[in-house]
Design a protein around this motif. Sequence first.
Motif, PDB file in Angstrom:
ATOM      1  N   SER A 125       0.853  -1.186   0.000  1.00 55.24           N
ATOM      2  CA  SER A 125       0.000   0.000   0.000  1.00 55.24           C
ATOM      3  C   SER A 125       0.886   1.231   0.000  1.00 55.24           C
ATOM      4  O   SER A 125       1.643   1.459   0.950  1.00 55.24           O
ATOM      5  N   ALA A 161      -6.351  11.494  -8.867  1.00 60.94           N
ATOM      6  CA  ALA A 161      -5.863  10.477  -9.811  1.00 60.94           C
ATOM      7  C   ALA A 161      -7.069   9.859 -10.501  1.00 60.94           C
ATOM      8  O   ALA A 161      -7.948   9.293  -9.840  1.00 60.94           O
ATOM      9  N   GLY A 192      -1.165   6.312  -7.878  1.00 58.77           N
ATOM     10  CA  GLY A 192      -2.421   6.991  -7.554  1.00 58.77           C
ATOM     11  C   GLY A 192      -3.167   6.075  -6.604  1.00 58.77           C
ATOM     12  O   GLY A 192      -2.844   6.001  -5.423  1.00 58.77           O
ATOM     13  N   LEU A 193      -4.116   5.315  -7.145  1.00 56.95           N
ATOM     14  CA  LEU A 193      -4.830   4.332  -6.330  1.00 56.95           C
ATOM     15  C   LEU A 193      -3.852   3.345  -5.700  1.00 56.95           C
ATOM     16  O   LEU A 193      -3.949   2.997  -4.532  1.00 56.95           O
ATOM     17  N   THR A 194      -2.893   2.880  -6.517  1.00 56.16           N
ATOM     18  CA  THR A 194      -1.899   1.928  -6.027  1.00 56.16           C
ATOM     19  C   THR A 194      -0.709   1.977  -6.977  1.00 56.16           C
ATOM     20  O   THR A 194      -0.565   2.935  -7.737  1.00 56.16           O
ATOM     21  N   HIS A 195       0.149   0.959  -6.920  1.00 56.88           N
ATOM     22  CA  HIS A 195       1.307   0.920  -7.812  1.00 56.88           C
ATOM     23  C   HIS A 195       0.980   0.083  -9.041  1.00 56.88           C
ATOM     24  O   HIS A 195       0.010  -0.678  -9.055  1.00 56.88           O
ATOM     25  N   ARG A 222      -2.665   8.230   2.370  1.00 56.83           N
ATOM     26  CA  ARG A 222      -3.944   8.513   3.023  1.00 56.83           C
ATOM     27  C   ARG A 222      -4.659   7.246   3.477  1.00 56.83           C
ATOM     28  O   ARG A 222      -5.666   7.313   4.167  1.00 56.83           O
ATOM     29  N   ALA A 223      -4.142   6.080   3.055  1.00 56.66           N
ATOM     30  CA  ALA A 223      -4.828   4.826   3.378  1.00 56.66           C
ATOM     31  C   ALA A 223      -4.402   4.335   4.761  1.00 56.66           C
ATOM     32  O   ALA A 223      -3.273   4.560   5.202  1.00 56.66           O
ATOM     33  N   ASP A 249      -0.371   4.406  -0.685  1.00 50.43           N
ATOM     34  CA  ASP A 249      -1.211   5.603  -0.585  1.00 50.43           C
ATOM     35  C   ASP A 249      -1.126   6.156   0.828  1.00 50.43           C
ATOM     36  O   ASP A 249      -1.660   5.563   1.769  1.00 50.43           O
ATOM     37  N   ARG A 261      -8.116   6.368  -9.496  1.00 53.24           N
ATOM     38  CA  ARG A 261      -9.019   6.071  -8.375  1.00 53.24           C
ATOM     39  C   ARG A 261     -10.449   5.921  -8.883  1.00 53.24           C
ATOM     40  O   ARG A 261     -11.338   5.506  -8.134  1.00 53.24           O
ATOM     41  N   ARG A 276      -8.147  -2.989  -3.521  1.00 48.60           N
ATOM     42  CA  ARG A 276      -8.293  -1.668  -2.912  1.00 48.60           C
ATOM     43  C   ARG A 276      -9.790  -1.432  -2.710  1.00 48.60           C
ATOM     44  O   ARG A 276     -10.601  -1.881  -3.525  1.00 48.60           O
ATOM     45  N   ASP A 329      -3.796   1.405   5.617  1.00 46.04           N
ATOM     46  CA  ASP A 329      -2.774   0.358   5.518  1.00 46.04           C
ATOM     47  C   ASP A 329      -1.512   0.854   4.799  1.00 46.04           C
ATOM     48  O   ASP A 329      -0.739   0.055   4.292  1.00 46.04           O
ATOM     49  N   GLY A 386      -2.020   1.322 -11.985  1.00 46.61           N
ATOM     50  CA  GLY A 386      -1.978   1.774 -10.599  1.00 46.61           C
ATOM     51  C   GLY A 386      -2.490   3.185 -10.392  1.00 46.61           C
ATOM     52  O   GLY A 386      -2.602   3.634  -9.255  1.00 46.61           O
ATOM     53  N   VAL A 387      -2.809   3.891 -11.452  1.00 51.17           N
ATOM     54  CA  VAL A 387      -3.090   5.320 -11.332  1.00 51.17           C
ATOM     55  C   VAL A 387      -4.528   5.640 -10.923  1.00 51.17           C
ATOM     56  O   VAL A 387      -4.743   6.259  -9.882  1.00 51.17           O
TER      57      VAL A 387
END
Lengths: 305, 305
Positions: A68, B128, A151-154, A72-73, A70, B229, B262, A75, B226-227
């Motif tokens: 993770s 994102a 962004g959301l993840t990698h 802001r998350a 992010d 959201r 996620r 985890d 990954g970008v």
Amino acid sequence: MTDAPLIAGLELGGTKCVAMLASGPDAVHEQVRIPTTRPEETLAALEAVLDGWRGFSAIGIGSFGPVSIDPRAGDYGHVTSTPKPGWANTSVARRFAARYDVPVGFHTDVVGAALGEARWGAGQGLDALAYVTVGTGIGAGLIAGGRPVDGLTHAELGHIRVPRLHGDDWSGMCPFHGACVEGLASGPAIAARTGIKGEDLPADHPAWDSVVDALANLMTTLVLTGVPRRIVLGGGVLVGNPHLLPRLRAATRLTLNGYVVRPELDGMDTFLVPAALGGDAGPLGAVVLGAQALAERSERSFTRI
Amino acid sequence: MTDAPLIAGLELGGTKCVAMLASGPDAVHEQVRIPTTRPEETLAALEAVLDGWRGFSAIGIGSFGPVSIDPRAGDYGHVTSTPKPGWANTSVARRFAARYDVPVGFHTDVVGAALGEARWGAGQGLDALAYVTVGTGIGAGLIAGGRPVDGLTHAELGHIRVPRLHGDDWSGMCPFHGACVEGLASGPAIAARTGIKGEDLPADHPAWDSVVDALANLMTTLVLTGVPRRIVLGGGVLVGNPHLLPRLRAATRLTLNGYVVRPELDGMDTFLVPAALGGDAGPLGAVVLGAQALAERSERSFTRI
């Protein structure tokens, strides 16, 4: 280089971890390898190493994934849904941040390697780069503007599904996607398909056609993200089979078919290149992650004043 | 909103251009449409419009592509290798920058639309985002950290090659790649395959299966970057066929097969969403591009002091 800050870089790998106290490849003060076992044992061993080091201004961690990233998350900084025994939902970044009063940078091992190769290796001077490893798994790290693309993840682009070579109906071996790129072209996939380890498979074995085709589709997708000015390639399957890179360049050119027109793509020999840092890409990339975390904290402090 | 700067936003489309003088969707002072003809005629007409406007602090341009968005490239701000008659290698951004003494932001129409949807539309509050248009062509714009994701060039992910549905061997109609996503699922591809325009094709026509499958692979690849959201969807094929979105959500979930974990992906209904700004996404996105160029110039001035 002499005034570059000293960073503790940690590469967390599936079989081993490397801790490096360095400010760059010409200024490596300490380097320690630790086998990756259960998380509590492994992380405590890394802490014991860092407890003995003095003078580092930040910690950078490049980890096997998924992780993770992010901030802001809840985890953030965890290894998340890995099948690796004991490691699912293991807090890493915040653990080190709590123990040492320095900024901690955290990302995937492949993004770390991309940052390392961009700073000191095969992508020097480039702010936008992809690093792809083809080994036990297939991973791609992307950086743009000198920073991780996320962004959301990698990125997990090793898991894209690709068209199949005509007549090839092998089901692949990814437990999630069957014949995604990792399911077709990773070391274990080659071994499952042929009964021979990738390192030992003869260059004229027909299975390489499928491997090259799947990887060329990954390279093409990376080009079509618009991001990389160069793609740096590492990992055991590629390093152990030097015949692959020329074939991959040719297949990528065919797959793109002239669609993206930029001078960088005219010379596929300088666009798809082997990694230069070898086994040090991981810990050196972690050093860059730490240096970036340090720079970000400095920027924030400056803004507050 | 009242203190937001006034921006001249230009959307350059394949059939029409829109010029908008605005600081946001609730503060549109002027809006003018001009048919896209030869470049000299079209750009002169846009200049005539801007010559009559007062008070804009920056210009933003979202253009059909491919375009050069690398400020270090000699052809920065050009429409580059388009087959559109007369438009190949047309300088756009530097032409406007030379005529008006304000910062000029320049990117693709889909990145502009992503920025517009993130600021005022279906992606509000998200830094994102991906915007995908499925119409005459298939384009994807990506933003991360509120800024365009790019490097060597802009994304062209509508041209990724994808696995085919079992038994489907239609050759596709992309002149570069045959059965890439655009070659399988764009409006002209649907018409070439079925003899019926996408807008008029019945919802139970079997050709939709192939369209949905190709688009689900594009969505999956976007997730695997990954970008985003969230992915915001527009364009005539999607807007004209409301049955597509639920099918696309279901197919994307199947294609991902739970690989990326996620919370945002748990609710596919809020992850794959229709565009909210409609036809204004283009010019409003251009307004954001102009506002970002203005902010960047201000930052640079501040740094110099």
